[in-house]
Write a protein that holds these residues in place. Structure first.
Motif, short mmCIF file in Angstrom:
data_model
loop_
_atom_site.label_atom_id
_atom_site.label_comp_id
_atom_site.label_asym_id
_atom_site.label_seq_id
_atom_site.Cartn_x
_atom_site.Cartn_y
_atom_site.Cartn_z
N GLN A 175 0.97 -1.19 -0.03
CA GLN A 175 -0.01 0.11 0.15
C GLN A 175 0.65 1.39 0.05
OE1 GLN A 175 -3.91 0.21 2.30
NE2 GLN A 175 -2.68 1.40 3.55
N ASP A 254 4.42 0.07 4.30
CA ASP A 254 3.06 -0.20 4.77
C ASP A 254 2.33 -1.31 3.78
OD1 ASP A 254 0.56 -0.84 5.86
OD2 ASP A 254 -0.31 1.14 5.64
N GLU A 297 4.91 -1.90 8.19
CA GLU A 297 3.43 -1.61 8.85
C GLU A 297 2.84 -2.75 8.38
OE1 GLU A 297 1.78 2.34 8.49
OE2 GLU A 297 -0.06 1.45 8.23
N ASP A 298 1.71 -3.41 9.18
CA ASP A 298 1.02 -4.53 8.62
C ASP A 298 1.62 -5.38 7.61
OD1 ASP A 298 -1.05 -3.72 10.13
OD2 ASP A 298 -2.08 -2.72 8.83
N ASP A 324 -1.20 -1.95 12.43
CA ASP A 324 -2.55 -0.93 12.10
C ASP A 324 -3.69 -1.69 12.19
OD1 ASP A 324 -4.09 0.92 10.94
OD2 ASP A 324 -3.35 1.14 9.08
N LYS A 349 -5.67 5.53 14.91
CA LYS A 349 -6.38 6.21 14.19
C LYS A 349 -7.50 6.40 14.87
CE LYS A 349 -4.54 3.86 9.78
NZ LYS A 349 -4.99 3.26 8.79
N LYS A 400 2.10 10.01 10.49
CA LYS A 400 1.99 9.52 9.02
C LYS A 400 0.80 10.33 8.50
CE LYS A 400 0.37 5.57 7.56
NZ LYS A 400 0.25 3.97 7.15
ZN ZN Z 1 -1.76 1.09 7.57
#
Ligand code: ZN
Ligand code: PGA
Length: 426
Positions: A175, A254, A297-298, A324, A349, A400
């Motif tokens: 991503q 990510d 990330e992830d 995440d 988040k 981020k």
């Molecule tokens: Zn993410």
């Protein structure tokens, strides 16, 4: 902090506005008896898993493909406004508790996490305004009740340079391909670096004819043969700049791996056959050996707990393993991650959980357990800059907010510049 004016809530007015992905979202203004007011709006992510609190959408197919938020607007203007009228805006836990009780569901499905968060943030902004104090200072004073924290630095930005997965029209699985300035840089230095490397990446993509249009978070969305080709391009951009890779700046990814986990395993364009969890961890270790990835990330699917513990054990020494979708800013999931040593960093988040008090609670728990915190935007954003102040207030390790491009992303980075000037220019 200046003596507060009357912070009693007089009324709350909500509106349906549009976010950066042409989707309706909520904005609300809280008005205090003293005349001070505060406005906030909320973002929406692409990853909305079963651990997320629920957004309230109208599901009326005659408007915005069902994504309208008129019902949430009405709830704020009537039910929530009535419940909060007369309450002190500077008692955030009372405000949030009142809304949580009014909702009464474990995942905020009755009133919607989007509804609650818009009001929760707007109340804090109004209270800070009434105290004539910067929002980050006000939030820091509140957060200190959860975890003693002094404002000393601006969090290090994680810049998105190339977008893939669901955020880009290109053909990459991962991503985000990111650059992360060294933590000893000042924020203005880091920001300049992010912009210069972003622009250098554009030149390389233009030279290769690989596509320079941008995705949801402002990163470029090229068509390439493999995911590692995108890493190579960002590395080439760094090398073509005045910055030194491994000293001034580092690479991050990510993967948002839930999206490419199939019944056969992790399936990416770099290899025809899917990877088992064990093989995929080895693949990531090989990538790390070659590119010294500072931040992952992830890297694995959101329920691959066994894999998460394994990768953290094997790679944590030199790479941050950031959760995440695994945790979804959910306290119960965080407690499990702590018990199982499943990660070394957490993405925060706020719209995954729904109120500011709960956000503070999750951040404090993570920090007390030595996890690095990243305050994160969502792919569907507004120009609201609350997250910049939040990042400074809780002294997050990283923020981020996407690429150093597109209005809704740079609004937040530009706010950090402003805070940096306020804090560090004598
Ligand atoms: Zn993410
Ligand atoms: P989102 O992902 O689309 O779920 O907001 C954003 C991210 O991980 O940066």
């Amino acid at each position: 902090m200046a003596q507060p004016a009357d912070t009693t809530i007089y009324g709350i007015y909500a509106r349906e506005i549009i976010n950066s992905r042409a989707t309706p979202t909520l904005e609300a203004t809280v008005i205090l008896q003293s005349g001070y007011r505060g406005t906030a709006s909320v973002s929406t992510g692409m990853a909305i898993g079963k651990f997320d609190c629920q957004e309230l959408r109208d599901d009326d197919q005659n408007r915005f493909d069902g994504f309208g938020v008129k019902n949430a607007v009405n709830l704020i203007n009537a039910t929530i406004s009535n419940a909060l009228r007369g309450k002190p805006a500077d008692d955030q836990s009372l405000i949030d508790k009142t809304m949580i009780e009014l909702d009464g569901t474990p995942n905020k499905s009755k009133l919607g996490a989007n509804t609650l968060l818009t009001v929760s943030h707007a109340v804090a902004v109004a209270a800070a305004n009434a105290r004539l104090t910067p929002l980050y200072t006000y939030l820091n004073a509140m957060y200190t009740q959860y975890h003693q924290t002094e404002v000393k630095r601006i969090p290090t930005p994680i810049f998105n340079i190339v977008n893939g997965g669901k955020h880009g029209a290109g053909n990459l699985n991962f991503q985000e391909f990111q650059i992360i300035p060294a933590s000893n840089k000042t924020f203005p230095e880091s920001y300049q670096m992010g912009v210069e490397i972003y622009r250098a990446t554009q030149k390389i993509l233009a030279f290769r004819n690989a596509g320079q249009s941008v995705g949801d978070e402002g990163g470029f969305t090229p068509n390439l043969f493999t995911n590692t080709d995108a890493i190579e391009i960002v590395l080439e951009a760094i090398k073509s700049s005045t910055y030194q890779f491994g000293i001034d700046t580092f690479l991050g990814l990510d993967l948002a791996a839930t999206l490419f986990k199939t019944d056969q395993g992790y399936l990416i364009k770099d290899r025809a056959a899917a990877y088992t969890t064990k093989d995929f961890i080895q693949y990531l270790k090989d990538i790390h050996a070659k590119y010294r990835i500072l931040y992952l990330e992830d890297p694995l699917e959101e329920n691959d707990w066994f894999g998460w513990t394994a990768i953290t054990k094997e790679m944590d020494k030199d790479t941050l393993i950031a959760a995440d979708d695994l945790i979804a800013t959910n306290k119960t999931r965080l407690e499990r991650a702590i018990r199982e040593k499943a990660c070394s960093a957490i993405l925060i988040k706020p719209n995954r959980i729904g109120t500011l008090s709960e956000v503070f609670d999750v951040i404090a728990l993570a920090k007390k357990n030595d996890m690095k915190c990243i305050i994160s935007h969502r792919s569907g954003e507004t120009n609201d800059t609350f997250l910049a102040d939040l990042g400074v207030a809780v002294q997050a390790d990283y923020v981020k907010f996407g690429a150093p491009a597109r209005g809704e992303r740079v609004a937040k980075y530009n706010r950090l510049l402003e805070i940096s000037t306020q804090l560090f220019t004598k």
